[in-house]
Design a protein around this motif. Structure first.
Motif, mmCIF file in Angstrom:
data_model
loop_
_atom_site.group_PDB
_atom_site.id
_atom_site.type_symbol
_atom_site.label_atom_id
_atom_site.label_comp_id
_atom_site.label_asym_id
_atom_site.label_seq_id
_atom_site.Cartn_x
_atom_site.Cartn_y
_atom_site.Cartn_z
ATOM 1 N N VAL A 66 2.212 0.622 5.414
ATOM 2 C CA VAL A 66 1.762 1.663 4.491
ATOM 3 C C VAL A 66 2.929 2.617 4.272
ATOM 4 O O VAL A 66 3.537 3.099 5.236
ATOM 5 C CB VAL A 66 0.554 2.438 5.053
ATOM 6 N N PHE A 67 3.255 2.885 3.017
ATOM 7 C CA PHE A 67 4.375 3.764 2.697
ATOM 8 C C PHE A 67 3.837 5.120 2.254
ATOM 9 O O PHE A 67 3.043 5.203 1.308
ATOM 10 C CB PHE A 67 5.248 3.146 1.604
ATOM 11 N N LEU A 68 4.254 6.179 2.950
ATOM 12 C CA LEU A 68 3.830 7.529 2.618
ATOM 13 C C LEU A 68 4.812 8.130 1.619
ATOM 14 O O LEU A 68 6.024 8.177 1.875
ATOM 15 C CB LEU A 68 3.784 8.399 3.875
ATOM 16 N N LEU A 69 4.282 8.587 0.483
ATOM 17 C CA LEU A 69 5.155 9.086 -0.580
ATOM 18 C C LEU A 69 4.624 10.365 -1.194
ATOM 19 O O LEU A 69 3.413 10.637 -1.168
ATOM 20 C CB LEU A 69 5.292 8.050 -1.710
ATOM 21 N N SER A 70 5.541 11.126 -1.758
ATOM 22 C CA SER A 70 5.214 12.194 -2.688
ATOM 23 C C SER A 70 5.998 11.920 -3.955
ATOM 24 O O SER A 70 7.237 11.892 -3.926
ATOM 25 C CB SER A 70 5.616 13.568 -2.128
ATOM 26 N N CYS A 71 5.298 11.687 -5.045
ATOM 27 C CA CYS A 71 5.992 11.385 -6.302
ATOM 28 C C CYS A 71 6.710 12.611 -6.844
ATOM 29 O O CYS A 71 7.564 12.485 -7.723
ATOM 30 C CB CYS A 71 4.994 10.853 -7.328
ATOM 31 N N PHE B 79 0.835 -1.194 0.000
ATOM 32 C CA PHE B 79 0.000 0.000 0.000
ATOM 33 C C PHE B 79 0.875 1.252 0.000
ATOM 34 O O PHE B 79 1.807 1.368 0.795
ATOM 35 C CB PHE B 79 -0.904 0.029 1.232
ATOM 36 N N VAL B 80 0.553 2.173 -0.878
ATOM 37 C CA VAL B 80 1.241 3.459 -0.940
ATOM 38 C C VAL B 80 0.219 4.575 -0.769
ATOM 39 O O VAL B 80 -0.773 4.643 -1.496
ATOM 40 C CB VAL B 80 1.984 3.637 -2.284
ATOM 41 N N ARG B 81 0.443 5.414 0.199
ATOM 42 C CA ARG B 81 -0.393 6.608 0.404
ATOM 43 C C ARG B 81 0.334 7.762 -0.273
ATOM 44 O O ARG B 81 1.396 8.195 0.187
ATOM 45 C CB ARG B 81 -0.577 6.849 1.900
ATOM 46 N N SER B 82 -0.214 8.243 -1.361
ATOM 47 C CA SER B 82 0.463 9.247 -2.178
ATOM 48 C C SER B 82 0.070 10.666 -1.793
ATOM 49 O O SER B 82 -0.828 10.888 -0.966
ATOM 50 C CB SER B 82 0.141 9.000 -3.658
ATOM 51 N N GLU C 135 13.594 -0.692 0.716
ATOM 52 C CA GLU C 135 14.224 -1.658 1.623
ATOM 53 C C GLU C 135 13.325 -2.882 1.796
ATOM 54 O O GLU C 135 13.790 -4.029 1.748
ATOM 55 C CB GLU C 135 14.477 -0.999 2.975
ATOM 56 N N THR C 136 12.037 -2.655 1.989
ATOM 57 C CA THR C 136 11.087 -3.753 2.180
ATOM 58 C C THR C 136 10.987 -4.613 0.930
ATOM 59 O O THR C 136 11.055 -5.849 1.004
ATOM 60 C CB THR C 136 9.688 -3.204 2.529
ATOM 61 N N LEU C 137 10.835 -3.985 -0.212
ATOM 62 C CA LEU C 137 10.729 -4.752 -1.455
ATOM 63 C C LEU C 137 12.022 -5.510 -1.728
ATOM 64 O O LEU C 137 11.999 -6.652 -2.197
ATOM 65 C CB LEU C 137 10.399 -3.827 -2.626
ATOM 66 N N GLY C 138 13.154 -4.874 -1.411
ATOM 67 C CA GLY C 138 14.431 -5.537 -1.618
ATOM 68 C C GLY C 138 14.590 -6.781 -0.772
ATOM 69 O O GLY C 138 15.214 -7.760 -1.183
ATOM 70 N N GLN C 139 14.005 -6.769 0.427
ATOM 71 C CA GLN C 139 14.096 -7.925 1.330
ATOM 72 C C GLN C 139 13.137 -9.036 0.926
ATOM 73 O O GLN C 139 13.438 -10.219 1.109
ATOM 74 C CB GLN C 139 13.801 -7.486 2.762
ATOM 75 N N GLU C 140 11.985 -8.676 0.389
ATOM 76 C CA GLU C 140 10.943 -9.667 0.162
ATOM 77 C C GLU C 140 10.926 -10.272 -1.239
ATOM 78 O O GLU C 140 10.301 -11.312 -1.459
ATOM 79 C CB GLU C 140 9.576 -9.031 0.470
ATOM 80 N N LEU C 141 11.619 -9.652 -2.167
ATOM 81 C CA LEU C 141 11.668 -10.215 -3.519
ATOM 82 C C LEU C 141 12.665 -11.373 -3.574
ATOM 83 O O LEU C 141 13.625 -11.414 -2.809
ATOM 84 C CB LEU C 141 12.092 -9.140 -4.522
ATOM 85 N N PRO C 142 12.450 -12.336 -4.493
ATOM 86 C CA PRO C 142 13.466 -13.381 -4.706
ATOM 87 C C PRO C 142 14.799 -12.737 -5.083
ATOM 88 O O PRO C 142 14.829 -11.640 -5.633
ATOM 89 C CB PRO C 142 12.890 -14.184 -5.879
ATOM 90 N N PHE D 91 10.119 6.558 0.985
ATOM 91 C CA PHE D 91 10.614 5.865 -0.203
ATOM 92 C C PHE D 91 11.723 4.879 0.130
ATOM 93 O O PHE D 91 11.742 3.749 -0.361
ATOM 94 C CB PHE D 91 11.113 6.858 -1.251
ATOM 95 N N ASN D 92 12.668 5.294 0.976
ATOM 96 C CA ASN D 92 13.765 4.391 1.325
ATOM 97 C C ASN D 92 13.267 3.151 2.054
ATOM 98 O O ASN D 92 13.758 2.045 1.839
ATOM 99 C CB ASN D 92 14.806 5.120 2.177
ATOM 100 N N GLN D 93 12.271 3.327 2.939
ATOM 101 C CA GLN D 93 11.695 2.171 3.630
ATOM 102 C C GLN D 93 11.002 1.232 2.658
ATOM 103 O O GLN D 93 11.057 0.007 2.793
ATOM 104 C CB GLN D 93 10.693 2.635 4.698
ATOM 105 N N MET D 94 10.344 1.810 1.647
ATOM 106 C CA MET D 94 9.659 0.985 0.661
ATOM 107 C C MET D 94 10.649 0.156 -0.145
ATOM 108 O O MET D 94 10.472 -1.051 -0.320
ATOM 109 C CB MET D 94 8.825 1.854 -0.286
#
Length: 401
Positions: free
Chosen positions: A204-209, A157-160, A222-229, A217-220
Motif C-alpha cells: 500500500v502506497f501512502l500519498l498526498s497528491c 493500492f494507493v492510500r491518498s 520504484e515498484t512500478l519501474g521494476q514490475e513493468l515490461p 511516491f518514490n517507493q511507488m
C-alpha cells in the motif's frame, strides 16, 4: 566518464542479432533491427487506469502524476467533492504523448459488480490499475482487485490524502504526535483491511497528491519501474514529474541505456555509401534526443515557468543555476551541426576503446567515427542536463535535495 560496463549498454541477445546481420554483410537488416528496437521503446503506449470510490482523490491523482499543479489548469481532470467522473476519461500526458492516464467512474455504488464494471470501462485497454482510497479500503475496492487479478492484470493500492490525516492527528494528539508512527498506523490498518478481504502481501502506497514528493511516491515509482515490461518501464520513468532526486536519477538511467542504440544506428547508416546520409542522420538523432532530454527533465521554458510559479520564484532565478550553455539555447539543426563539427575530432580518440569493448562497434568499424561522435555528444549532454535538473530542483526548494 563512468565505466562503460556500468551502463547496461547492450544485451548479449541484441549484440548477437546485430553482429550476425553485420557479419553476413546485411547492413539493411542490422539497421532495421536497431530502428525497430528504438521504435518499440519510443512509441510504446502506456495506459494507466485510476479507480476507487467517489471522493477518494482519483482526479487529483491523475492531475498530479501529469505534473499539473492546479486542478483548474487547461486539460486537467475535473475534481470535486462529489463524483465528477461518469465514464472513462482519457488524459494524455503533456510531455509523453504515448502515456495516457484514465480517470474511471467511482465504484461506491451499493449495487457495484466488479466484472460488469471492468467490462464497461473496457478492461483490456489498460496496462495496470491504481485503486485509490482516502480512508480504509472497502469491500468494493477488494472485489475489484480480485477481478482484475483473475484477468491477469496488475493493480496497486494507493492510500491518498495522508497529509489531511497527519494534520488532524497533530491537532488531536498535541503531546504524543509522531508522524512516522501515524503513517505506520495508516499503513498497517490498510494492510489488515486488505488481508481480511482476502488480498495477501499487497503493498500500500501512502500519498498526498498535494505534496507528491513526500511519503511513498518514490517507493511507488520504484515498484512500478521494476514490475513493468522493459519498454513500458522506460516510458513510465520519463513521464514522472520531476519532484525528487530519485526520480531524476531514474530518468537519467533510463535515457542512458538507450544511447548505444542511437549511436549504433548512426554507425550503421554511416556504412551505407551515400554522400551526406550519415551527417543528416546524426543531426536528426541528436536534435530529437537532446530536445527529449531537456523536456524529460523539465528544463524547457514552459516547464521552468510552471515550476517558478509553483515555488513563487522568478524563472530567471531558476535558470541562473543552469550551467550547460546548450540547455538554454534553441536546440535546432544549426546548433547541432556546429557541435558535430567540433565533436568529430575528439571522437577519434574514443574509437579504439569502443571497438575493443563493444562488439558491435568493432564489427561496424567503417562507422566508428559516427558512433563515437553521437555516443559522446548524447552521453555528455545527458550528464550535463541531469546535473542541471538537480541544481534547479535544489534551487526551487532552496536546499540540497
Amino acid at each position: 566518464m563512468d565505466s562503460l560496463e556500468s551502463f547496461d549498454i547492450i544485451s548479449n541477445e541484441e549484440v548477437e542479432e546485430i553482429k550476425t546481420a553485420l557479419e553476413e554483410g546485411d547492413l539493411c537488416k542490422a539497421t532495421e533491427k536497431l530502428s525497430q528496437s528504438l521504435k518499440d521503446i519510443e512509441n510504446a503506449p502506456l495506459n494507466i487506469a485510476v479507480t476507487g470510490e467517489s471522493g477518494s482523490g482519483k482526479s487529483t491523482f491523475v492531475n498530479a502524476i501529469r505534473g499539473l499543479d492546479d486542478d483548474e489548469e487547461e486539460g486537467a481532470a475535473k475534481t470535486g467533492v462529489t463524483e465528477t467522473t461518469m465514464e472513462p476519461k482519457a488524459y494524455p500526458h503533456p510531455q509523453c504523448n504515448n502515456v495516457t492516464l484514465w480517470d474511471l467512474p467511482g465504484i461506491g455504488s451499493p449495487t457495484f459488480k466488479p466484472n460488469d464494471y471492468l467490462e464497461t470501462v473496457e478492461f483490456d485497454r489498460y496496462d495496470f490499475f491504481i485503486i485509490i482510497s482516502s480512508d480504509r479500503f472497502r469491500h468494493n475496492d477488494m472485489e475489484l482487485a480480485k477481478a482484475i487479478q483473475s484477468m491477469g492484470k496488475k493493480f496497486y493500492f494507493v492510500r491518498s490524502k495522508v497529509d489531511s490525516d497527519l494534520t488532524a492527528s497533530q491537532k488531536r494528539r498535541k503531546m504524543s504526535y509522531n508522524e512516522e508512527n501515524i503513517l505506520n498506523e495508516i499503513r498497517n490498518n490498510c494492510s489488515t483491511c486488505l488481508q481480511e478481504g482476502g488480498i495477501q502481501n499487497q503493498k500500500v502506497f501512502l500519498l498526498s497528491c498535494l505534496e507528491l514528493n513526500k511519503y511513498d511516491f518514490n517507493q511507488m515509482q520504484e515498484t512500478l519501474g521494476q514490475e513493468l515490461p522493459s519498454h513500458k518501464r522506460h516510458v513510465f520513468m520519463l513521464c514522472l514529474p520531476n519532484i525528487s532526486l530519485p526520480v531524476l536519477e531514474k530518468k537519467r538511467e533510463a535515457l542512458k541505456k538507450q544511447i548505444w542504440k542511437w549511436a549504433s544506428l548512426s554507425c550503421a547508416v554511416a556504412t551505407v555509401p551515400l554522400p551526406g546520409l550519415s551527417v543528416a542522420c546524426d543531426v536528426g538523432i541528436l536534435v530529437r534526443e537532446m530536445r527529449k532530454y531537456r523536456d524529460a527533465f523539465g528544463l524547457d521554458q514552459k516547464s521552468l515557468e510552471k515550476l517558478a510559479n509553483r515555488v513563487d520564484k522568478d524563472v530567471a532565478e531558476l535558470k541562473s543555476v543552469i550551467k550547460s550553455p546548450i540547455v538554454v539555447k534553441e536546440i535546432n539543426k544549426e546548433l547541432v551541426t556546429t557541435l558535430l563539427t567540433r565533436g568529430a575530432a575528439g571522437s577519434l580518440m574514443f574509437i579504439e576503446y569502443l571497438a575493443s569493448n563493444i562488439p558491435v562497434v568493432g564489427t561496424m568499424a567503417a562507422g566508428g567515427i559516427s558512433f563515437a561522435t553521437t555516443y559522446l555528444m548524447l552521453y555528455w549532454f545527458l550528464k550535463d542536463i541531469a546535473e542541471d535538473a538537480v541544481r534547479v530542483l535544489e534551487k526551487s526548494l532552496d536546499s540540497p535535495v
